[in-house]
Structures are given as C-alpha cells and as structure tokens.
Design a protein around this motif. Sequence first.
Motif, PDB file in Angstrom:
ATOM      1  N   GLN A 154      27.389  37.967  38.365  1.00 49.57           N
ATOM      2  CA  GLN A 154      27.719  38.002  39.815  1.00 49.57           C
ATOM      3  C   GLN A 154      28.683  36.863  40.471  1.00 49.57           C
ATOM      4  O   GLN A 154      28.520  36.452  41.620  1.00 49.57           O
ATOM      5  CB  GLN A 154      26.327  37.825  40.570  1.00 49.57           C
ATOM      6  N   ALA A 155      29.515  36.264  39.545  1.00 50.13           N
ATOM      7  CA  ALA A 155      30.177  35.209  39.699  1.00 50.13           C
ATOM      8  C   ALA A 155      31.138  35.390  40.835  1.00 50.13           C
ATOM      9  O   ALA A 155      31.290  34.484  41.795  1.00 50.13           O
ATOM     10  CB  ALA A 155      31.148  34.943  38.651  1.00 50.13           C
ATOM     11  N   GLU A 156      31.718  36.533  41.011  1.00 49.38           N
ATOM     12  CA  GLU A 156      32.663  36.847  42.191  1.00 49.38           C
ATOM     13  C   GLU A 156      31.991  36.640  43.504  1.00 49.38           C
ATOM     14  O   GLU A 156      32.857  35.984  44.570  1.00 49.38           O
ATOM     15  CB  GLU A 156      32.906  38.279  42.139  1.00 49.38           C
ATOM     16  N   GLN A 157      31.123  36.492  43.804  1.00 50.81           N
ATOM     17  CA  GLN A 157      30.180  36.139  45.039  1.00 50.81           C
ATOM     18  C   GLN A 157      29.962  34.685  45.292  1.00 50.81           C
ATOM     19  O   GLN A 157      29.495  34.236  46.210  1.00 50.81           O
ATOM     20  CB  GLN A 157      29.107  37.007  45.283  1.00 50.81           C
ATOM     21  N   PHE A 158      30.113  33.956  44.033  1.00 51.85           N
ATOM     22  CA  PHE A 158      29.564  32.338  44.285  1.00 51.85           C
ATOM     23  C   PHE A 158      30.987  31.608  43.992  1.00 51.85           C
ATOM     24  O   PHE A 158      30.782  30.451  43.888  1.00 51.85           O
ATOM     25  CB  PHE A 158      28.579  31.987  43.163  1.00 51.85           C
ATOM     26  N   VAL A 159      31.984  32.035  43.764  1.00 49.74           N
ATOM     27  CA  VAL A 159      33.357  31.511  43.850  1.00 49.74           C
ATOM     28  C   VAL A 159      33.657  30.490  45.064  1.00 49.74           C
ATOM     29  O   VAL A 159      33.349  30.792  45.913  1.00 49.74           O
ATOM     30  CB  VAL A 159      34.634  32.173  43.510  1.00 49.74           C
ATOM     31  N   GLY A 160      33.800  29.166  44.507  1.00 51.42           N
ATOM     32  CA  GLY A 160      33.815  28.201  45.729  1.00 51.42           C
ATOM     33  C   GLY A 160      32.487  27.520  46.313  1.00 51.42           C
ATOM     34  O   GLY A 160      32.646  26.864  47.106  1.00 51.42           O
TER      35      GLY A 160
ATOM     36  N   GLU B 247      37.544  30.281  39.985  1.00 53.80           N
ATOM     37  CA  GLU B 247      37.828  31.576  39.456  1.00 53.80           C
ATOM     38  C   GLU B 247      39.583  31.437  39.198  1.00 53.80           C
ATOM     39  O   GLU B 247      40.245  30.683  39.844  1.00 53.80           O
ATOM     40  CB  GLU B 247      37.804  32.773  40.535  1.00 53.80           C
ATOM     41  N   ARG B 248      39.804  31.701  38.051  1.00 53.52           N
ATOM     42  CA  ARG B 248      41.463  31.920  37.934  1.00 53.52           C
ATOM     43  C   ARG B 248      41.617  33.302  37.596  1.00 53.52           C
ATOM     44  O   ARG B 248      41.099  34.067  36.851  1.00 53.52           O
ATOM     45  CB  ARG B 248      41.547  31.101  36.424  1.00 53.52           C
ATOM     46  N   ARG B 249      42.676  33.745  38.395  1.00 55.30           N
ATOM     47  CA  ARG B 249      43.181  35.332  38.262  1.00 55.30           C
ATOM     48  C   ARG B 249      44.391  35.632  37.574  1.00 55.30           C
ATOM     49  O   ARG B 249      45.216  34.681  37.694  1.00 55.30           O
ATOM     50  CB  ARG B 249      43.295  35.681  39.824  1.00 55.30           C
ATOM     51  N   TYR B 250      44.521  36.274  36.627  1.00 60.02           N
ATOM     52  CA  TYR B 250      45.682  36.946  35.776  1.00 60.02           C
ATOM     53  C   TYR B 250      46.161  38.086  36.433  1.00 60.02           C
ATOM     54  O   TYR B 250      45.448  39.171  36.308  1.00 60.02           O
ATOM     55  CB  TYR B 250      45.419  36.971  34.530  1.00 60.02           C
ATOM     56  N   SER B 251      47.347  38.005  36.892  1.00 59.50           N
ATOM     57  CA  SER B 251      47.740  39.497  37.422  1.00 59.50           C
ATOM     58  C   SER B 251      48.337  40.404  36.270  1.00 59.50           C
ATOM     59  O   SER B 251      48.326  39.979  35.193  1.00 59.50           O
ATOM     60  CB  SER B 251      49.044  39.164  38.292  1.00 59.50           C
ATOM     61  N   THR B 252      48.605  41.400  36.634  1.00 56.77           N
ATOM     62  CA  THR B 252      49.008  42.335  35.756  1.00 56.77           C
ATOM     63  C   THR B 252      50.204  42.144  35.181  1.00 56.77           C
ATOM     64  O   THR B 252      50.616  42.017  33.952  1.00 56.77           O
ATOM     65  CB  THR B 252      49.295  43.997  36.702  1.00 56.77           C
ATOM     66  N   ASP B 253      51.227  41.407  35.938  1.00 54.60           N
ATOM     67  CA  ASP B 253      52.563  40.830  35.482  1.00 54.60           C
ATOM     68  C   ASP B 253      51.868  39.620  34.328  1.00 54.60           C
ATOM     69  O   ASP B 253      52.838  39.743  33.265  1.00 54.60           O
ATOM     70  CB  ASP B 253      53.427  40.171  36.425  1.00 54.60           C
ATOM     71  N   ASP B 254      51.174  38.924  34.595  1.00 53.24           N
ATOM     72  CA  ASP B 254      50.694  37.886  33.644  1.00 53.24           C
ATOM     73  C   ASP B 254      50.207  38.416  32.410  1.00 53.24           C
ATOM     74  O   ASP B 254      50.589  38.032  31.238  1.00 53.24           O
ATOM     75  CB  ASP B 254      49.586  37.096  34.049  1.00 53.24           C
ATOM     76  N   ILE B 255      49.497  39.525  32.403  1.00 58.56           N
ATOM     77  CA  ILE B 255      48.993  40.196  31.330  1.00 58.56           C
ATOM     78  C   ILE B 255      50.191  40.889  30.675  1.00 58.56           C
ATOM     79  O   ILE B 255      50.323  40.818  29.407  1.00 58.56           O
ATOM     80  CB  ILE B 255      47.764  41.015  31.739  1.00 58.56           C
TER      81      ILE B 255
ATOM     82  N   CYS C  54      48.301  30.282  25.764  1.00 58.00           N
ATOM     83  CA  CYS C  54      47.250  29.120  25.572  1.00 58.00           C
ATOM     84  C   CYS C  54      46.153  29.122  26.492  1.00 58.00           C
ATOM     85  O   CYS C  54      44.902  29.070  26.072  1.00 58.00           O
ATOM     86  CB  CYS C  54      47.881  27.891  25.582  1.00 58.00           C
ATOM     87  N   LEU C  55      46.142  29.602  27.868  1.00 58.35           N
ATOM     88  CA  LEU C  55      45.204  29.646  28.724  1.00 58.35           C
ATOM     89  C   LEU C  55      44.252  30.880  28.487  1.00 58.35           C
ATOM     90  O   LEU C  55      43.020  30.683  28.516  1.00 58.35           O
ATOM     91  CB  LEU C  55      45.667  29.942  30.146  1.00 58.35           C
ATOM     92  N   LEU C  56      44.723  31.724  27.907  1.00 57.98           N
ATOM     93  CA  LEU C  56      43.649  33.080  27.737  1.00 57.98           C
ATOM     94  C   LEU C  56      43.115  32.694  26.479  1.00 57.98           C
ATOM     95  O   LEU C  56      42.040  33.666  26.244  1.00 57.98           O
ATOM     96  CB  LEU C  56      44.666  34.464  27.518  1.00 57.98           C
ATOM     97  N   ILE C  57      43.581  31.923  25.510  1.00 59.79           N
ATOM     98  CA  ILE C  57      42.713  31.640  24.143  1.00 59.79           C
ATOM     99  C   ILE C  57      41.889  30.298  24.700  1.00 59.79           C
ATOM    100  O   ILE C  57      42.608  29.493  24.330  1.00 59.79           O
ATOM    101  CB  ILE C  57      43.632  31.830  22.980  1.00 59.79           C
ATOM    102  N   PHE C  58      40.858  30.433  24.985  1.00 59.78           N
ATOM    103  CA  PHE C  58      39.991  29.111  25.247  1.00 59.78           C
ATOM    104  C   PHE C  58      40.030  28.477  24.121  1.00 59.78           C
ATOM    105  O   PHE C  58      40.021  26.822  24.189  1.00 59.78           O
ATOM    106  CB  PHE C  58      38.651  29.622  25.880  1.00 59.78           C
TER     107      PHE C  58
ATOM    108  N   ASP D  98      43.303  44.604  40.329  1.00 56.90           N
ATOM    109  CA  ASP D  98      44.876  44.348  39.697  1.00 56.90           C
ATOM    110  C   ASP D  98      44.905  42.998  39.373  1.00 56.90           C
ATOM    111  O   ASP D  98      46.329  42.617  39.376  1.00 56.90           O
ATOM    112  CB  ASP D  98      45.777  44.727  41.193  1.00 56.90           C
ATOM    113  N   TYR D  99      43.777  42.504  38.849  1.00 58.31           N
ATOM    114  CA  TYR D  99      43.947  41.338  38.207  1.00 58.31           C
ATOM    115  C   TYR D  99      42.630  41.067  37.340  1.00 58.31           C
ATOM    116  O   TYR D  99      41.833  41.848  37.323  1.00 58.31           O
ATOM    117  CB  TYR D  99      43.647  39.892  39.456  1.00 58.31           C
ATOM    118  N   TYR D 100      42.870  40.146  36.321  1.00 59.13           N
ATOM    119  CA  TYR D 100      41.666  39.912  35.425  1.00 59.13           C
ATOM    120  C   TYR D 100      41.308  38.411  35.848  1.00 59.13           C
ATOM    121  O   TYR D 100      41.990  37.555  35.934  1.00 59.13           O
ATOM    122  CB  TYR D 100      42.198  39.948  34.090  1.00 59.13           C
ATOM    123  N   ALA D 101      39.800  38.290  35.830  1.00 65.64           N
ATOM    124  CA  ALA D 101      39.188  36.996  36.392  1.00 65.64           C
ATOM    125  C   ALA D 101      38.854  36.239  35.480  1.00 65.64           C
ATOM    126  O   ALA D 101      37.995  37.082  34.432  1.00 65.64           O
ATOM    127  CB  ALA D 101      38.356  37.325  37.670  1.00 65.64           C
TER     128      ALA D 101
END
Length: 181
Positions: A50-56, A115-123, A8-12, A164-167
């Motif tokens: 450039q989202a990675e540099q503006f997280v938080g 940011e929400r990271r999905y690990s390889t295991d999550d995927i 459900c989280l991955l299908i917005f 090693d994650y999907y953001a």
Amino acid sequence: MKKNLLLCLLIFALAACNNSGQKGKTTAKADTETLASTAPVFTIDSLLAQAEQFVGKPVRVAGHVTHTCKHSGRRCFIVNDSKDLSIRVEAKGKIGGFNRELIGSTIDVEGILRERRYSTDDIDNLQKAIDEKRVKNDGSEELCNAETANVRRMRNWMKERGKDYYATYYIDGQDYREVGE
C-alpha cells in the motif's frame, strides 16, 4: 552517462553504495533505545502493498539488514522475513549512518516513505542501453538477460496497474534502533 546512471539506479545492488566522503563516521542506535513515534507500524510486505498512499508520510518498519554501504554508510537495505522483498533506507534525520556490523541484524526504522518514478522514456532508454551492451558481446550476456527481465517486470507492473510510470519506494530514515531476534 544518463543511460548508465539510470541503469545503476534500477539495479539496486550496483547502486547501493555512494561514497559521500564520510568514511568511518557511521553510528548505530543502542538496543535499549525506543523509537518515540506515532507513525503507523508496517511489515515490509504490508508497506509495499500500500506504499502509494503513504508516500511523503511518516512510517515505521522493521527488517533484516542485508547490506550497508561500505564507503559512506549513508544507506542500508532491509528485507522481510522471507527475504523476497526489500526496501532501501537512506540515513537522514538523527541517523549519522549505518555501521557494517548491522548486517544480519534486525532494525526498526522510522522515516518518510519516498517514491521514485521511472517514465516510459526512462525504461525505453534502459532497454536501449541493454541492447547496446548486448551488441558489444562483452561477456555480460547473463547480466543483460537479468536486466531485460527487470525491464519486462517493470512494463508488466505498469500495464497491470494502468500506469505510465514504474515506481520504486525507499525510506528517508529519521531514526532507528536495533531489535533482538
């Protein structure tokens, strides 16, 4: 349960609305108000690039509202001009909620980029859930194909970036105003 939640989280579109028990308590900012922010102003395209540099960090972005949560109003989705990129905005700070009447309008939002990271295991678990659903052959083959394509895109994104994650990114909205076209 965890597999279904991840799916459900991955299908917005499917995860867009959570009923938080605040039916009818949404508010919208007036057109005449301005946002008093020193946050950098982005287009959705430039923010996501450039989202990675503006997280938080505080950010400000404008977009066209395509969806507000029907039951709670606690989130909305905004898209860029070409409607090929979107970002979720959560109602936080001064935002009591997003009215359904905002759909189709343009809003200027300020908030904190998250940011929400999905690990390889999550995927991997997501793929297993898709495969299990496909085995049931319950008529959802088209949905399974779309979900499998999403998993493939996630894996390609990770490979291209050496991660090693999907953001995914979203905004904890602190304030917004409706802007004229």
